[in-house]
Design an enzyme around this catalytic site. Structure first.
Site, short mmCIF file in Angstrom:
data_model
loop_
_atom_site.label_atom_id
_atom_site.label_comp_id
_atom_site.label_asym_id
_atom_site.label_seq_id
_atom_site.Cartn_x
_atom_site.Cartn_y
_atom_site.Cartn_z
N GLY A 37 0.78 -1.23 0.00
CA GLY A 37 0.00 0.00 0.00
C GLY A 37 0.81 1.28 0.00
O GLY A 37 0.33 2.33 -0.41
N ASP A 38 2.06 1.22 0.48
CA ASP A 38 2.92 2.41 0.50
C ASP A 38 4.39 1.96 0.34
O ASP A 38 5.22 2.20 1.22
CB ASP A 38 2.71 3.16 1.82
CG ASP A 38 3.41 4.53 1.84
OD1 ASP A 38 3.73 5.06 0.76
OD2 ASP A 38 3.64 5.05 2.95
N PRO A 39 4.67 1.30 -0.79
CA PRO A 39 6.00 0.68 -0.94
C PRO A 39 7.09 1.67 -1.36
O PRO A 39 7.66 1.57 -2.44
CB PRO A 39 5.76 -0.38 -2.03
CG PRO A 39 4.68 0.23 -2.88
CD PRO A 39 3.83 1.07 -1.97
N THR A 40 7.39 2.61 -0.50
CA THR A 40 8.43 3.59 -0.80
C THR A 40 9.77 3.09 -0.26
O THR A 40 9.81 2.17 0.55
CB THR A 40 8.12 4.94 -0.13
OG1 THR A 40 8.17 4.74 1.29
CG2 THR A 40 6.75 5.47 -0.50
#
Ligand SMILES: Nc1ncnc2c1ncn2[C@@H]1O[C@H](COP(=O)(O)OP(=O)(O)O)[C@@H](O)[C@H]1O
Ligand SMILES: [Mg+2]
Length: 216
Positions: free
Chosen positions: A129-132
């Site tokens: 969901g937030d693969p930074t």
């Protein structure tokens, strides 16, 4: 800082987009306490609902992904009054920071591992969901750890997995624009190594999502 009986050791370790990450001493160990902050611009009811949901989601997902073989901190306790999670402290540095100075070969190895880790997650039906690159910690043994599961979801569809990959690409474009090509190639290589032919549909959907974005 004084708190109840005796002195509790704690220091601010990092500031996330929505939380304060404290490094604390508990039970003779160094742990992390992730405390979700209130957002003053939200209605208090909505704010607590969101904080509760994300805290709950993060705990469940941290446990779930470790069973898939993804390195992620173990959860020890949750405090529902401050929306905070007590978990393992992962020693190391964000991939975001390392990527600014390491060699091309090193970067490719790390990004391949990042791709493999995403593949492992997706094989288990989970999207991050937030693969930074801020949400990946590289430990002193050069192993990758994944954190920040407040937006993760399970029962992932092809579209959801493709969006996860699209978000990786967007992060590389904005945060690592000067090295984005070798990084993306390595991530996709690692992803394919893990997923084999089941990656094909997801990778072509990722391209489709990018095309859709161009015309909006
Ligand atoms: N368990 C942990 N061990 C070490 N560092 C952590 C841990 N959890 C988070 N961090 C660090 O704190 C930063 C912010 O945490 P994160 O969970 O991403 O918060 P947010 O959800 O607010 O973005 C991370 O990018 C990471 O560098
Ligand atoms: Mg984060």
């Amino acid at each position: 800082m004084e708190e109840g009986v005796g002195v509790v050791n704690e220091e601010i370790w990092a500031l996330g987009a929505e939380s304060v990450i404290l490094r604390v001493r508990r039970w003779g160990r160094t742990l992390i306490e992730k405390r979700r902050r209130a957002k003053p611009y939200l209605l208090p009811e909505i704010d607590s609902l969101l904080r509760r949901q994300r805290t709950n989601r993060e705990c469940r997902m941290l446990n779930r992904v470790r069973r898939l073989g993804v390195r992620a901190p173990t959860v020890y306790a949750v405090d529902w009054s401050s929306y905070s999670i007590l978990m393992d402290f992962v020693q190391g540095e964000q991939l975001k920071v390392i990527a600014q100075t390491c060699s091309d070969d090193d970067l490719m190895d790390l990004c391949k591992e990042f791709g493999r880790m995403l593949g492992l997650l997706h094989t288990g039906g989970v999207v991050h969901g937030d693969p930074t690159t801020s949400n990946i910690i590289v430990d002193p043994q050069r192993r990758l750890w994944l954190v920040d599961f407040g937006l993760a979801e399970w029962n992932a569809t092809v579209e959801m997995m493709a969006v996860d990959l699209h978000l990786v690409r967007r992060t590389l474009e904005t945060t690592h624009w000067d090295r984005q090509e070798i990084m993306l190639d390595a991530v996709l290589q690692g992803y394919w190594d893990q997923m084999a032919s089941s990656a094909d549909e997801i990778l072509s959907r990722m391209e489709e999502i990018r095309e859709r974005g161009r015309y909006h």
